[in-house]
Write a protein that holds these residues in place. Structure first.
Motif: not given
Length: 555
Positions: A132-137, A150-160, A88-94, A83-86
């Protein structure tokens, strides 16, 4: 909502990333009319050379071009099916590994935007960056999941959230192999690079893909932007680049080099370790035979040289003869380290790069033994401007100005038009990037860098640029590393203070005399604080805030 110790959320209206916009960079006269898109170009190379090596991960897999292309397509399709649309901003947390680069390539294939994440951030900092980055996934390594939770409680836009490991591999295996959006992508598709936040909040620098290729990736890929992108097939027919990135991909220089090497049909190598493991790095050089290696200044060169010396003493020297080019980016590489490296590898080219998230690569300087300092040279896009009028300064005038670049530039900072206007001004019919680095244009066409104004020390009304003093002190034989900061001083406002990592006993008077012999007296440190380790980020970049804390506590 928790209070933010490090970052506070700015109230700014979110602006969707215009992945399908055809807008060109404002006032960018060098933009080509040809089509340039990273995924399209890499898919063409994969079709032409499917069985050739593409990626080697020490402690991980080795992938051919076909395997890399297929895995990135499957990851892209998994994101789409989730369900992530073209756009969208995807975090590379690796940390470094195949997953980081696969995620970036998957985003390019799916017309999504990869967002680099500093894995050293704490939960408040992660919450700020993702918001700030409007991360969706997010694709995240297991070691960082607890911080993200811990951070996710403040990130309702993070869907995946997709965790690397078994679940990641299962998701890829089950996804379709078809290439998404093949034939529908654009040179206007976006690439983002978040700055390190060394001068304030991390900022998202928004690039068109064509412009980031023109500003950075064409350097390694040897691309001619006046020709069409189909030239990658010609270049990749005889690939030469075997690129080893030691710094983390979360910073621009490392993954810039990776995509530059790939656009030339080359091989990319990395290690999974989150800190420099010098023996492992040198074993990889022996085994995989890279010819181009990226480091970050003395912070990387010193331990590599130490390990080489230890191996010699054991009678088990490393074979590093494959290395032809050593590039340092992000921090200075001292002359004595260059000399030591050149002595071991007489034919190697040692190069320093000058650049930033906002400018891309501005200049490259190859070192020669007779040089005592790196000399970057002005070119058709890089010059020094008057800070007030933004007019080019006459070389040899001796006037101090600001370093500037034109040509291929970003669109600006994401969701921050005010800061974009300041950093990317228009003058003389050109659009420039001016990040605040002060410099002097010399008569021979070279540039003397003075440092960034935000770190400038005002001592008794005189301005001192830390980088200039650091370059001198690093030449002292007992100094392994140094950062220079200004500590509060009742008489002078700020007192120049050197935070030194020493290889032998050293004192303030010795360093002061050494510096005064080479610079004006007011630039010499009034205090010297010797520490076990000079504070730097994983990329090797200086942590001036931590250095200031050490200086204040050590005086």
């Amino acid at each position: 909502m928790r209070s933010r110790r490090c970052f506070t959320k700015r109230s700014r209206r979110a602006v969707p990333s215009p992945a399908f916009s055809r807008a060109r960079s404002p006032a960018n006269s060098m933009v080509s009319d040809m089509e340039w898109n990273v995924a399209d170009m890499m898919e063409a190379i994969a079709d032409a050379h499917p069985d050739r090596e593409a990626l080697i991960v020490d402690g991980g897999p080795s992938l051919t071009w076909s395997e890399l292309d297929t895995r990135a397509s499957q990851l892209a399709n998994h994101l789409i099916e989730s369900g992530i649309e073209s756009g969208s901003h995807i975090a590379c947390y690796c940390a470094n590994g195949n997953e980081y680069l696969e995620t970036m390539l998957a985003c390019f294939k799916a017309r999504m935007v990869p967002i680099n994440v500093n894995w050293r951030y704490k939960s408040d900092e992660i919450a700020y960056l993702f918001d700030d980055a409007d991360v969706a996934a997010c694709v995240v390594d297991p070691d960082f999941v607890s911080v993200l939770d811990e951070a996710r409680v403040e990130l309702p836009g993070l869907r995946l959230v997709m965790e690397t490991g078994a679940g990641y591999e299962e998701a890829i295996a089950q996804a379709p192999k078809v290439r998404p959006f093949a034939g529908q992508r654009s040179p206007d598709d976006r690439y983002f690079l978040y700055t390190g936040g060394t001068t304030g909040y991390p900022k998202g620098v928004e690039w068109r893909q064509e412009d980031i290729i023109g500003a950075v990736w064409r350097t390694t890929g040897n691309l001619d932007m006046s020709r069409g992108p189909e030239q990658v097939l010609e270049i990749s027919a005889n690939p030469r680049t075997r690129y080893f990135a030691i710094p983390p991909f979360m910073h621009g220089a490392a993954h810039w080099g990776a995509f530059g090497a790939w656009l030339a049909g080359g091989v990319v190598m990395c290690m999974r370790s989150r800190s420099l493991d010098a023996p492992a790095a040198l074993r990889l050089v022996e085994r995989e035979r890279p010819n181009l290696m990226l480091i970050v200044g003395d912070a990387f060169a010193a331990p590599l040289l130490t390990e080489l010396e230890k191996a010699d003493a054991r009678g088990e020297p490393y074979d590093i003869s494959s290395l032809k080019v050593l590039v340092s980016s992000g921090a200075p590489l001292s002359a004595h380290h260059k000399e030591a490296l050149q002595e071991r590898m007489p034919r190697i080219v040692i190069a320093d790069t000058l650049g930033s998230s906002e400018a891309g690569v501005q200049a490259i300087a190859s070192w020669r033994p007779e040089q005592k300092a790196t000399r970057f040279v002005m070119n058709d896009v890089t010059t020094v401007l008057d800070e007030e009028t933004l007019e080019p300064l006459e070389p040899g005038s001796g006037r101090q100005g600001v370093l500037a670049k034109s040509g291929y530039l970003p669109l600006g900072y994401y969701k921050d038009p005010e800061k974009s206007h300041r950093t990317f001004p228009e003058a003389g019919g050109k659009r420039w990037v001016v990040t605040g680095d002060h410099a002097i244009a010399e008569a021979d066409g070279s540039i003397t860098l003075l440092g960034r104004g935000s770190n400038c020390i005002n001592t008794g009304g005189e301005k001192v640029y830390p980088e200039e003093v650091e370059a001198v002190i690093k030449a002292h034989p007992s100094v392994a590393d140094v950062l220079v900061v200004g500590v509060p001083d009742e008489r002078f406002g700020s007192a120049v203070t050197a935070v030194i990592e020493a290889e032998a006993s050293i004192g303030t008077q010795e360093i002061r005399a050494f510096t005064e012999a080479r610079l004006a007296g007011y630039k010499a440190p009034r205090h010297v604080v010797v520490v076990e380790k000079v504070p730097r980020a994983p990329s090797g970049k200086p942590d001036y805030k931590a250095a200031l804390d050490l200086a204040v506590g050590g005086i």
